[in-house]
Design a protein around this motif. Structure first.
Motif, PDB file in Angstrom:
ATOM      1  N   ALA A  17      -6.792   1.955   3.873  1.00 12.04           N
ATOM      2  CA  ALA A  17      -5.514   1.951   3.153  1.00 12.04           C
ATOM      3  C   ALA A  17      -4.395   2.513   4.019  1.00 12.04           C
ATOM      4  N   GLU A  21      -0.915   0.570   5.177  1.00 13.84           N
ATOM      5  CA  GLU A  21       0.414   1.071   4.823  1.00 13.84           C
ATOM      6  C   GLU A  21       1.232   1.440   6.049  1.00 13.84           C
ATOM      7  N   HIS A  72      -6.790  -4.886   0.043  1.00 16.17           N
ATOM      8  CA  HIS A  72      -5.792  -3.860  -0.234  1.00 16.17           C
ATOM      9  C   HIS A  72      -5.197  -4.016  -1.629  1.00 16.17           C
ATOM     10  N   ALA A  76      -5.998  -0.518  -3.459  1.00 19.22           N
ATOM     11  CA  ALA A  76      -4.937   0.502  -3.448  1.00 19.22           C
ATOM     12  C   ALA A  76      -4.770   1.187  -4.806  1.00 19.22           C
ATOM     13  N   ALA A  80      -5.769   5.233  -5.678  1.00 23.38           N
ATOM     14  CA  ALA A  80      -4.794   6.172  -6.242  1.00 23.38           C
ATOM     15  C   ALA A  80      -5.315   6.778  -7.534  1.00 23.38           C
ATOM     16  N   ALA A 146       1.671  -5.588   1.697  1.00 21.13           N
ATOM     17  CA  ALA A 146       1.830  -4.208   2.165  1.00 21.13           C
ATOM     18  C   ALA A 146       2.561  -4.128   3.492  1.00 21.13           C
ATOM     19  N   ASP A 149       7.122  -1.173   1.564  1.00 25.81           N
ATOM     20  CA  ASP A 149       6.847  -0.372   0.371  1.00 25.81           C
ATOM     21  C   ASP A 149       7.755  -0.743  -0.792  1.00 25.81           C
ATOM     22  N   ALA A 280       0.305  -2.822  -6.481  1.00 28.74           N
ATOM     23  CA  ALA A 280      -0.583  -1.925  -5.756  1.00 28.74           C
ATOM     24  C   ALA A 280       0.049  -0.560  -5.500  1.00 28.74           C
ATOM     25  N   GLN A 281       1.386  -0.475  -5.531  1.00 27.52           N
ATOM     26  CA  GLN A 281       2.087   0.790  -5.263  1.00 27.52           C
ATOM     27  C   GLN A 281       2.487   1.535  -6.530  1.00 27.52           C
ATOM     28  N   ASP A 284       0.861   5.089  -6.911  1.00 24.97           N
ATOM     29  CA  ASP A 284       0.787   5.951  -5.735  1.00 24.97           C
ATOM     30  C   ASP A 284       1.799   7.091  -5.867  1.00 24.97           C
ATOM     31  N   HIS A 287       4.759   6.976  -3.492  1.00 26.42           N
ATOM     32  CA  HIS A 287       5.655   5.870  -3.796  1.00 26.42           C
ATOM     33  C   HIS A 287       6.498   6.178  -5.033  1.00 26.42           C
TER      34      HIS A 287
END
Length: 304
Positions: A17, A21, A72, A76, A80, A146, A149, A280-281, A284, A287
């Motif tokens: 990961a 990123e 990913h 991801a 998290a 990815a 961001d 996916a973010q 996080d 993020h």
């Protein structure tokens, strides 16, 4: 044959990961507090386990393979969530983080939004790095894969896998040099159409301004087509061409460039500026922190 999970070292997944990123082994190593040889060794073990190259070295960094991108997107959010469940006290710490964030946008973001964002971040996260890359029609794919961001843009990406939030709404205004023979404090429709315009390229999407300019009787004279808002302001300041630009941008640079900032000749709806990111973010912690900093940096200052 189904893969035996007991044969996989789960410690390799955060390494994977981080490389996705960061885009570079050295940055991934810094992010995880590991040496670059250790990161390279972990990547080799993961390649052997999954029987895929996962990343190809290019001049721009480590380019993920289609298999890596697919992994990913699936892993991801799970990583998290797993981190939150197993160690609730281990949250993103901006004061010590060396996270590298990549944002996609036009130069409007760099000229208007980036200065207050950096000022805010520097007080809270002195080692966090922001990289700005041009936004384009492949913005959604860049976020999904990815390669970035976050994106900030006026054009909504119609993709159910993207989250979006309105950061600000921008009014459009006309700028002309001070002393322009056609404009003295106001801009009528006839003078607007009489003047030559410096414009941006068409991105194959429509804003409220485009709807007006495509209506009968609104054909403007294009004198120059440029790639950046900064060029629109510079050309308007040094010629008799005029430009239609976001009001915040115009107000920021009107005094330095000796520009008049004039209301658009007719009423026009404001343009929403969106913040966009991939599913996916969403969870996080780092993020989420970045999105909050950007939102807070654009909040209006309280009245004295």
């Amino acid at each position: 044959m189904k893969l035996n999970l007991r044969s996989i070292d789960l410690n390799l997944l955060p390494v994977f990961a981080a490389i996705m990123e960061a885009g570079q082994l050295s940055r991934a190593a810094d992010q995880l507090g590991m040496s670059q040889p250790a990161i390279s060794a972990a990547l080799q073990r993961l390649r052997h386990t999954l029987d895929d190259e996962l990343f190809v070295r290019t001049r721009q960094g480590m380019e993920p393979t289609p298999r890596a991108r697919e992994l990913h997107l699936l892993l991801a959010p799970q990583l998290a969530s797993l981190g939150d469940v197993l160690d609730p006290g281990n949250r993103f710490d901006p004061t010590s983080s060396q996270r590298h964030f990549r944002l996609l946008s036009a130069d409007y973001f760099e000229m208007v939004m980036l200065p207050p964002l950096l000022q805010r971040i520097r007080h809270r996260a002195p080692n966090v790095v922001l990289e700005i890359a041009p936004a384009g029609d492949n913005m959604a794919e860049m976020l999904h894969k990815a390669h970035a961001d976050l994106a900030v843009d006026a054009f909504v990406q119609e993709d159910s896998r993207l989250h979006r939030e309105v950061l600000v709404e921008e009014n459009l205004v006309v700028v002309a040099r001070r002393g322009h023979p056609l404009f003295k404090g106001r801009c009528s429709k006839s003078r607007f159409l009489e003047a030559e315009h410096v414009v941006l390229p068409d991105r194959n999407r429509r804003l409220p301004l485009d709807q007006i300019l495509n209506a009968p009787g609104w054909q403007r004279r294009t004198g120059a087509r440029v790639t950046q808002f900064a060029s629109m302001l510079a050309v308007s300041a040094r010629s008799d061409m005029i430009a239609t630009v976001p009001e915040r941008l115009a107000r920021h640079y009107a005094e330095a460039l000796q520009l008049q900032v004039l209301p658009f000749p007719v009423s026009i709806p404001p343009v929403p500026i969106y913040m966009l990111w991939a599913e996916a973010q969403e969870r996080d912690p780092a993020h989420r922190w970045l999105r909050q900093q950007l939102t807070d940096s654009m909040a209006p200052e309280p009245a004295p």
